[in-house]
Design a protein around this motif. Structure first.
Motif, short mmCIF file in Angstrom:
data_model
loop_
_atom_site.label_atom_id
_atom_site.label_comp_id
_atom_site.label_asym_id
_atom_site.label_seq_id
_atom_site.Cartn_x
_atom_site.Cartn_y
_atom_site.Cartn_z
N LEU A 136 1.39 41.20 -24.25
CA LEU A 136 0.37 42.27 -25.90
C LEU A 136 0.48 42.47 -26.34
O LEU A 136 2.06 42.75 -27.06
CB LEU A 136 0.56 43.25 -24.09
CG LEU A 136 0.16 42.91 -22.98
CD1 LEU A 136 0.62 43.95 -21.64
CD2 LEU A 136 -1.08 42.30 -22.49
N GLU A 137 -0.40 42.84 -27.50
CA GLU A 137 -0.77 43.52 -28.71
C GLU A 137 0.30 44.95 -28.61
O GLU A 137 0.04 45.39 -27.15
CB GLU A 137 -2.10 43.70 -28.89
CG GLU A 137 -2.13 44.40 -30.31
CD GLU A 137 -3.72 44.66 -30.40
OE1 GLU A 137 -3.74 45.11 -31.74
OE2 GLU A 137 -4.28 45.13 -29.05
N PRO A 138 0.86 45.25 -29.45
CA PRO A 138 1.84 46.86 -29.12
C PRO A 138 0.68 47.57 -29.44
O PRO A 138 0.97 48.56 -30.24
CB PRO A 138 2.57 46.37 -30.20
CG PRO A 138 2.39 45.00 -31.15
CD PRO A 138 1.41 44.55 -30.69
N THR A 139 0.05 48.19 -28.63
CA THR A 139 -0.61 49.16 -28.76
C THR A 139 -0.43 50.29 -27.59
O THR A 139 1.18 50.55 -27.25
CB THR A 139 -2.06 48.85 -27.34
OG1 THR A 139 -2.13 48.55 -26.60
CG2 THR A 139 -3.30 47.95 -28.58
N ASP A 140 -1.19 51.68 -27.63
CA ASP A 140 -0.23 52.62 -26.70
C ASP A 140 -1.61 52.53 -24.91
O ASP A 140 -0.86 53.10 -23.89
CB ASP A 140 -1.08 54.23 -27.10
CG ASP A 140 -2.04 54.32 -27.20
OD1 ASP A 140 -2.98 53.06 -26.76
OD2 ASP A 140 -3.35 54.84 -27.54
N HIS A 141 -1.81 51.82 -24.92
CA HIS A 141 -2.61 51.23 -22.98
C HIS A 141 -0.06 51.20 -22.67
O HIS A 141 0.67 50.43 -23.13
CB HIS A 141 -2.68 50.12 -22.73
CG HIS A 141 -2.80 49.43 -22.14
ND1 HIS A 141 -2.65 49.52 -20.83
CD2 HIS A 141 -4.14 49.93 -21.18
CE1 HIS A 141 -2.93 49.20 -20.06
NE2 HIS A 141 -4.05 49.64 -19.92
N PRO A 142 -1.19 51.72 -21.37
CA PRO A 142 0.58 51.56 -20.51
C PRO A 142 1.45 50.70 -20.33
O PRO A 142 2.57 50.93 -20.18
CB PRO A 142 0.65 52.56 -19.16
CG PRO A 142 -0.98 53.57 -19.92
CD PRO A 142 -1.86 52.80 -20.46
#
Length: 149
Positions: free
Chosen positions: A118-124
Motif C-alpha cells: 500500500l502507498e504509505p499513507t495515514d490510512h489505518p
C-alpha cells in the motif's frame, strides 16, 4: 491468519455470461476493459514470527495486466518491476474505506501470489502494514469476520 475476497468488488455474477469477462482465482477481466489480479496485503504480527494476510484484488492497466499474464508461469518473474494498481477490495473492518487505495503489486516466484504494497499513507490499513498489528487485533478481526459469515 488470513482472509480473502473471492472477486474484485465490482464483479457481478452476471458477468459470467459475458464473453469479454472472466474470473479465476488469480485474475479477473470485466467486459474486456477492467483488469485485476489477486494478491496479499501482508501485515507482521508484533511479538511473533506470524504474518496476517488480507487476500485482495487490485486493478491494473491493460499493459501491466498483459505483462503479468505473459510472465505468470515464468521462472524468475519476481525480477519484474512492481505494477501500479488500485485496491479493488473493500475491507469493511476499516471505517475509512479501502477501495481505491494506491498499491504496488510485487510479483513473487511462480506459485506465490503477488505481495500488495500500500502507498504509505495515514490510512489505518497502510499504517498496520508498515508497523504491524497486535495479537489482540488479529483476534478482533477474527471475531468480526466470524460474525460477518
Amino acid at each position: 491468519m488470513s482472509y480473502s475476497a473471492m472477486a474484485p468488488d465490482v464483479w457481478n455474477p452476471d458477468f459470467e455470461n459475458d464473453p469479454d469477462s472472466m474470473l479465476s482465482s488469480d485474475q479477473c477481466v470485466i467486459k474486456g476493459q477492467h483488469y485485476f489480479i489477486s494478491g496479499l496485503i501482508e501485515i507482521p504480527v508484533i511479538g511473533s514470527e506470524d504474518v496476517f494476510s488480507w487476500g485482495v484484488w487490485v486493478s491494473l492497466s491493460r499493459e501491466n495486466f498483459a505483462r503479468a499474464l505473459e510472465v505468470w508461469n515464468t521462472e524468475g518473474r519476481e525480477a519484474e518491476k512492481p505494477y501500479f494498481g488500485w485496491l479493488s477490495t473493500e475491507l469493511a473492518l476499516y471505517s475509512e474505506g479501502t477501495g481505491n487505495l494506491k498499491t504496488n503489486a510485487h510479483t513473487r516466484p511462480v506459485g506465490r501470489r503477488p505481495f500488495i504494497e500500500l502507498e504509505p499513507t495515514d490510512h489505518p490499513l497502510a499504517v498496520e502494514q508498515r508497523t504491524g498489528m497486535t495479537q489482540d487485533r488479529v483476534r478482533e478481526i477474527a471475531m468480526e469476520m466470524l460474525h460477518q459469515a
